[in-house]
Design an enzyme around this catalytic site. Structure first.
Site, mmCIF file in Angstrom:
data_model
loop_
_atom_site.group_PDB
_atom_site.id
_atom_site.type_symbol
_atom_site.label_atom_id
_atom_site.label_comp_id
_atom_site.label_asym_id
_atom_site.label_seq_id
_atom_site.Cartn_x
_atom_site.Cartn_y
_atom_site.Cartn_z
ATOM 1 N N ASP A 100 -11.641 2.937 3.984
ATOM 2 C CA ASP A 100 -12.029 1.526 3.968
ATOM 3 C C ASP A 100 -13.546 1.360 3.966
ATOM 4 O O ASP A 100 -14.051 0.247 3.783
ATOM 5 C CB ASP A 100 -11.440 0.809 5.191
ATOM 6 N N LYS B 265 0.827 -1.208 0.000
ATOM 7 C CA LYS B 265 0.000 0.000 0.000
ATOM 8 C C LYS B 265 0.861 1.257 0.000
ATOM 9 O O LYS B 265 0.592 2.218 -0.736
ATOM 10 C CB LYS B 265 -0.922 0.009 1.221
ATOM 11 N N GLN C 183 -5.079 -1.446 9.630
ATOM 12 C CA GLN C 183 -4.981 -2.790 9.049
ATOM 13 C C GLN C 183 -5.616 -3.825 9.971
ATOM 14 O O GLN C 183 -5.254 -3.938 11.139
ATOM 15 C CB GLN C 183 -3.508 -3.140 8.796
#
Length: 299
Positions: free
Chosen positions: A122, A55, A99
């Site tokens: 997200d 990422k 995460q």
């Protein structure tokens, strides 16, 4: 015997990253700063470390700022929430991604809830989830949105098609169903308690498999010509003499390819789309946070 067309998520993701890079290059002079993505990693999970590293590299490659925060396994809930508060307040950060999964002693939902909806790249906060359910603009979970992009690129207008989503997780199944409803599909969410699952799937023009069971969906489950999106990533045990087992999806690819009209491979299908859509969501959030106009439907 016909063979399904392969839906190349890797190529689509490369094109999407190119669009993000173009927008990021225009954003920087207009906003006086780069768009910024902050990723928080707690603990030493090897798969998560690889994912976070990827990422960061792709964020920088697209011309955006990457802020990585790596915390030890024994980080407390209060310390993690304080970091999220700090990132919420940071004007250089447009997107925040914590995460998952977190270490077991931490409350994942409380951490996700703490993220500002304007930075929720997200798409997992209650406000983002609610806006999706209401059909309002918002940030959408990356994997379902990437799957929808592949479907629309392959099929064009999805209106009126029968879609079956196998799996009801908050990460993929539920938001995927909401996105398909937004495209005027007739949507069924199937799961472990669904009676006669193969028969339910056979009615679908679109099948999205997201259950985490290797090669569960077989050819005789698939309506001839249907489009199959395989979200699953499962590593099979290594064969004798091999160090690594092969990666497979939730669909028996070789079997289903003889019936489906189009299908995503694993790897190389939905997987590459997840990070590409994360970058897309970050540049969208950056424009909103800087109050700059953006034709979001174009990316």
């Amino acid at each position: 015997m016909t063979q399904a067309s392969i839906i190349d998520g890797k190529a689509f993701a490369e094109g999407l990253r190119g669009k993000v890079a173009e927008l990021a290059a225009k954003f920087e002079p207009a906003a006086g700063r780069k768009a910024g993505l902050a990723v928080v990693l707690v603990g030493e999970d090897p798969a998560s470390q690889v994912y976070v590293r990827s990422k960061g590299k792709q964020t920088v490659a697209c011309g955006m700022a990457s802020f990585e925060h790596k915390l030890p396994e024994d980080t407390t809930q209060d310390v993690l929430l304080a970091l999220v508060d700090q990132l919420n307040a940071d004007p250089l950060v447009d997107g925040i991604l914590v995460q998952l999964p977190l270490p077991k002693h931490l409350d994942e939902q409380a951490v996700v809830d703490r993220i500002s909806p304007s930075k929720d790249v997200d798409g997992l906060t209650p406000i983002s989830t609610g806006r999706l359910a209401l059909g309002l603009p918002g940030l959408v979970p990356c994997t379902p949105l990437g799957s929808l992009m592949l479907l629309k690129d392959r099929l064009g207008n999805l209106s009126g098609l029968n879609a079956v989503v196998i799996g009801r997780s908050i990460l993929v199944g539920k938001p995927m169903a909401q996105l398909l409803l937004g495209e005027n599909c007739t949507v069924t969410i199937a799961h472990s308690r669904t009676q006669d699952l193969p028969e339910v799937v056979r009615r679908a023009d679109i099948v999205v498999a997201a259950v985490g069971r290797p090669e569960m969906v077989k050819a005789d489950w698939i309506k001839p010509g249907a489009t199959v999106i395989d979200v699953g990533i499962n590593r099979l045990p290594p064969a004798e003499g091999s160090e690594k087992g092969r990666l497979v999806g939730d669909v028996d690819f070789a079997d289903a390819s003889t019936v489906a009209g189009a299908i995503t491979p694993v790897p190389g299908g939905v997987g590459p789309m997840t990070i590409a859509v994360l970058l897309r969501n970050t540049i969208v959030a950056a424009h909103r946070n800087a109050d700059l106009a953006l034709a979001e439907d174009a990316i």
